[in-house]
Motif scaffolding. Sequence first.
Motif, PDB file in Angstrom:
ATOM      1  N   SER A  34       9.056  11.064 -17.373  1.00 62.46           N
ATOM      2  CA  SER A  34       8.492  12.153 -16.565  1.00 62.46           C
ATOM      3  C   SER A  34       6.974  12.201 -16.683  1.00 62.46           C
ATOM      4  N   MET A  35       6.464  11.979 -17.884  1.00 58.65           N
ATOM      5  CA  MET A  35       5.021  11.975 -18.094  1.00 58.65           C
ATOM      6  C   MET A  35       4.367  10.795 -17.377  1.00 58.65           C
ATOM      7  N   GLN A  36       5.044   9.652 -17.367  1.00 60.08           N
ATOM      8  CA  GLN A  36       4.508   8.486 -16.685  1.00 60.08           C
ATOM      9  C   GLN A  36       4.472   8.704 -15.179  1.00 60.08           C
ATOM     10  N   LYS A  37       5.507   9.332 -14.647  1.00 59.60           N
ATOM     11  CA  LYS A  37       5.530   9.630 -13.213  1.00 59.60           C
ATOM     12  C   LYS A  37       4.379  10.552 -12.830  1.00 59.60           C
ATOM     13  N   LEU A  38       4.123  11.555 -13.692  1.00 61.02           N
ATOM     14  CA  LEU A  38       3.006  12.460 -13.419  1.00 61.02           C
ATOM     15  C   LEU A  38       1.679  11.706 -13.479  1.00 61.02           C
ATOM     16  N   SER A  39       1.546  10.829 -14.467  1.00 64.76           N
ATOM     17  CA  SER A  39       0.326  10.040 -14.593  1.00 64.76           C
ATOM     18  C   SER A  39       0.120   9.120 -13.388  1.00 64.76           C
ATOM     19  N   ASP A  40       1.220   8.596 -12.857  1.00 62.19           N
ATOM     20  CA  ASP A  40       1.129   7.674 -11.711  1.00 62.19           C
ATOM     21  C   ASP A  40       0.646   8.363 -10.436  1.00 62.19           C
ATOM     22  N   THR A  41       0.732   9.695 -10.397  1.00 61.18           N
ATOM     23  CA  THR A  41       0.282  10.414  -9.199  1.00 61.18           C
ATOM     24  C   THR A  41      -1.233  10.588  -9.164  1.00 61.18           C
ATOM     25  N   PHE A  42      -1.925  10.154 -10.226  1.00 56.85           N
ATOM     26  CA  PHE A  42      -3.382  10.344 -10.291  1.00 56.85           C
ATOM     27  C   PHE A  42      -4.083   9.647  -9.138  1.00 56.85           C
ATOM     28  N   GLU A  43      -3.744   8.380  -8.895  1.00 54.42           N
ATOM     29  CA  GLU A  43      -4.405   7.632  -7.830  1.00 54.42           C
ATOM     30  C   GLU A  43      -4.123   8.244  -6.464  1.00 54.42           C
ATOM     31  N   ASP A  44      -2.870   8.701  -6.256  1.00 54.25           N
ATOM     32  CA  ASP A  44      -2.552   9.361  -4.984  1.00 54.25           C
ATOM     33  C   ASP A  44      -3.376  10.629  -4.809  1.00 54.25           C
ATOM     34  N   GLY A  45      -3.496  11.396  -5.903  1.00 53.37           N
ATOM     35  CA  GLY A  45      -4.288  12.619  -5.841  1.00 53.37           C
ATOM     36  C   GLY A  45      -5.758  12.345  -5.579  1.00 53.37           C
ATOM     37  N   LYS A  46      -6.265  11.252  -6.131  1.00 50.82           N
ATOM     38  CA  LYS A  46      -7.663  10.887  -5.911  1.00 50.82           C
ATOM     39  C   LYS A  46      -7.912  10.550  -4.447  1.00 50.82           C
ATOM     40  N   VAL A  47      -6.947   9.842  -3.827  1.00 50.39           N
ATOM     41  CA  VAL A  47      -7.077   9.505  -2.411  1.00 50.39           C
ATOM     42  C   VAL A  47      -7.043  10.763  -1.557  1.00 50.39           C
ATOM     43  N   ILE A  48      -6.121  11.689  -1.886  1.00 46.84           N
ATOM     44  CA  ILE A  48      -6.024  12.942  -1.133  1.00 46.84           C
ATOM     45  C   ILE A  48      -7.312  13.743  -1.251  1.00 46.84           C
ATOM     46  N   LYS A  49      -7.886  13.770  -2.450  1.00 45.74           N
ATOM     47  CA  LYS A  49      -9.087  14.573  -2.694  1.00 45.74           C
ATOM     48  C   LYS A  49     -10.341  13.933  -2.115  1.00 45.74           C
ATOM     49  N   ASP A  50     -10.554  12.639  -2.393  1.00 43.99           N
ATOM     50  CA  ASP A  50     -11.808  11.978  -2.038  1.00 43.99           C
ATOM     51  C   ASP A  50     -11.714  11.120  -0.788  1.00 43.99           C
ATOM     52  N   GLY A  51     -10.482  10.849  -0.311  1.00 41.17           N
ATOM     53  CA  GLY A  51     -10.326   9.961   0.819  1.00 41.17           C
ATOM     54  C   GLY A  51     -10.463   8.507   0.385  1.00 41.17           C
ATOM     55  N   VAL A  52     -10.491   7.612   1.333  1.00 39.62           N
ATOM     56  CA  VAL A  52     -10.629   6.188   1.038  1.00 39.62           C
ATOM     57  C   VAL A  52     -11.811   5.625   1.823  1.00 39.62           C
ATOM     58  N   SER A  53     -12.448   4.634   1.251  1.00 40.54           N
ATOM     59  CA  SER A  53     -13.549   3.956   1.930  1.00 40.54           C
ATOM     60  C   SER A  53     -13.006   2.714   2.614  1.00 40.54           C
ATOM     61  N   ILE A  54     -13.292   2.588   3.901  1.00 38.83           N
ATOM     62  CA  ILE A  54     -12.837   1.421   4.638  1.00 38.83           C
ATOM     63  C   ILE A  54     -14.039   0.713   5.258  1.00 38.83           C
ATOM     64  N   CYS A  55     -13.899  -0.555   5.471  1.00 39.26           N
ATOM     65  CA  CYS A  55     -14.967  -1.354   6.062  1.00 39.26           C
ATOM     66  C   CYS A  55     -14.420  -2.067   7.292  1.00 39.26           C
ATOM     67  N   ILE A  56     -15.057  -1.851   8.428  1.00 38.43           N
ATOM     68  CA  ILE A  56     -14.687  -2.545   9.664  1.00 38.43           C
ATOM     69  C   ILE A  56     -15.589  -3.760   9.797  1.00 38.43           C
ATOM     70  N   VAL A  57     -15.010  -4.940   9.662  1.00 35.29           N
ATOM     71  CA  VAL A  57     -15.781  -6.182   9.630  1.00 35.29           C
ATOM     72  C   VAL A  57     -15.532  -6.972  10.900  1.00 35.29           C
ATOM     73  N   GLY A  58     -16.594  -7.542  11.455  1.00 37.21           N
ATOM     74  CA  GLY A  58     -16.450  -8.371  12.642  1.00 37.21           C
ATOM     75  C   GLY A  58     -17.776  -8.932  13.066  1.00 37.21           C
ATOM     76  N   SER A  59     -17.755  -9.828  14.017  1.00 41.79           N
ATOM     77  CA  SER A  59     -18.981 -10.419  14.541  1.00 41.79           C
ATOM     78  C   SER A  59     -19.803  -9.366  15.281  1.00 41.79           C
ATOM     79  N   VAL A  60     -21.036  -9.727  15.618  1.00 41.50           N
ATOM     80  CA  VAL A  60     -21.934  -8.813  16.327  1.00 41.50           C
ATOM     81  C   VAL A  60     -21.368  -8.489  17.716  1.00 41.50           C
ATOM     82  N   ASN A  61     -21.436  -7.196  18.070  1.00 43.06           N
ATOM     83  CA  ASN A  61     -21.101  -6.736  19.428  1.00 43.06           C
ATOM     84  C   ASN A  61     -19.660  -7.059  19.850  1.00 43.06           C
ATOM     85  N   VAL A  62     -18.709  -6.881  18.909  1.00 39.37           N
ATOM     86  CA  VAL A  62     -17.307  -7.112  19.265  1.00 39.37           C
ATOM     87  C   VAL A  62     -16.534  -5.802  19.391  1.00 39.37           C
TER      88      VAL A  62
END
Length: 335
Positions: free
Chosen positions: A186-214
């Motif tokens: 049970s403690m491990q399951k609670l600990s595993d929710t940390f990363e999910d909670g961080k995403v909910i709180k801070d969001g995620v950084s994404i990068c859109i990569v591609g050639s110029v003017n696409v």
Amino acid sequence: SIKASMDNSALLRQGWKTLWTNPFYWTRNAIKSFQDIGKTIGGKNVVDEVILTIFKSPNSFTAEDIVEIACHGGILITQRVFEEILNAGAKPSGPGEFTMRAFLNKKIDLTQAEAIQDLISAKNKFALKAASNQLQGCLSNEIKSFQKVLIDIAAILEVSLDFPEEGLDAIETKSLIDNMKNILNSMQKLSDTFEDGKVIKDGVSICIVGSVNVGKSSLMNAILKKDRAIVTDISGRYVFSIWKDGIDIQIARSFDFGQTWTTIVPALGAGTLPQIVTDSSGRYVFAIWVDGTDIQTARSSDFGQTWSASTNLGGGLVPQIVTDNSGRYVFAIWD
């Protein structure tokens, strides 16, 4: 509204103590004449008509006697009322002071105190819900349940060590081991929710990569449902951003890899759906947007410092603009 803790002796000396005779106190001329509170606040000049709400210890948020002054929402009115309260002897609270007092008076624990800041800074409904649940004590209650089970296990082990002759039979030993495994899981399951909670709180950084003017900016705008675009020269030193600000199309530029920005004044004009491109050097910059039902475009040949007058390309919607590395050839398309 303005909150005042009634542990302030100066306020008590001025007669605010009489507030506690009624759980809710209202006066039509509260700031004009606080005769039954003590010394007049605001002198003879009416500052505002307010409602005073009393929160008596230990049932208030901080477990202290508190009075909340609800004045009208104007900035100047609130400032004047606040000044009069300070003149009466109150001290301004520090950042998070009421939360700190609630924590020190054991009204909330540390996880709930942290949840208040998360609640204030929540950026989406999921973060808001998570912070609200934590403020209600969901995390605290789960941790307390762990503590109770562990204390029970520790008590059984201590008894078996103090009274070895009593001993633990095989069934009790197996039950004890099972309980320890369950609590660890049970403690491990609670600990595993940390990363999910961080995403909910801070969001995620994404990068859109591609050639110029696409169409990277167009994809970003479609995802965010906003009219905004950003481009750089090939080195990344010169950065240009274009967006819709109210009814105007604004452009900002940076010459230091996006660390500092300067907004171009005046705006290019009214419009929506702006797009911007630059050549590989950042010297030639081109913008396109929709003004009503017409496609407008403008150009800069000095790294975005000054811009030409807009050129009307005709009627259309959803424009796109591209250029080659030299900035010599420029192409625009639209529906």
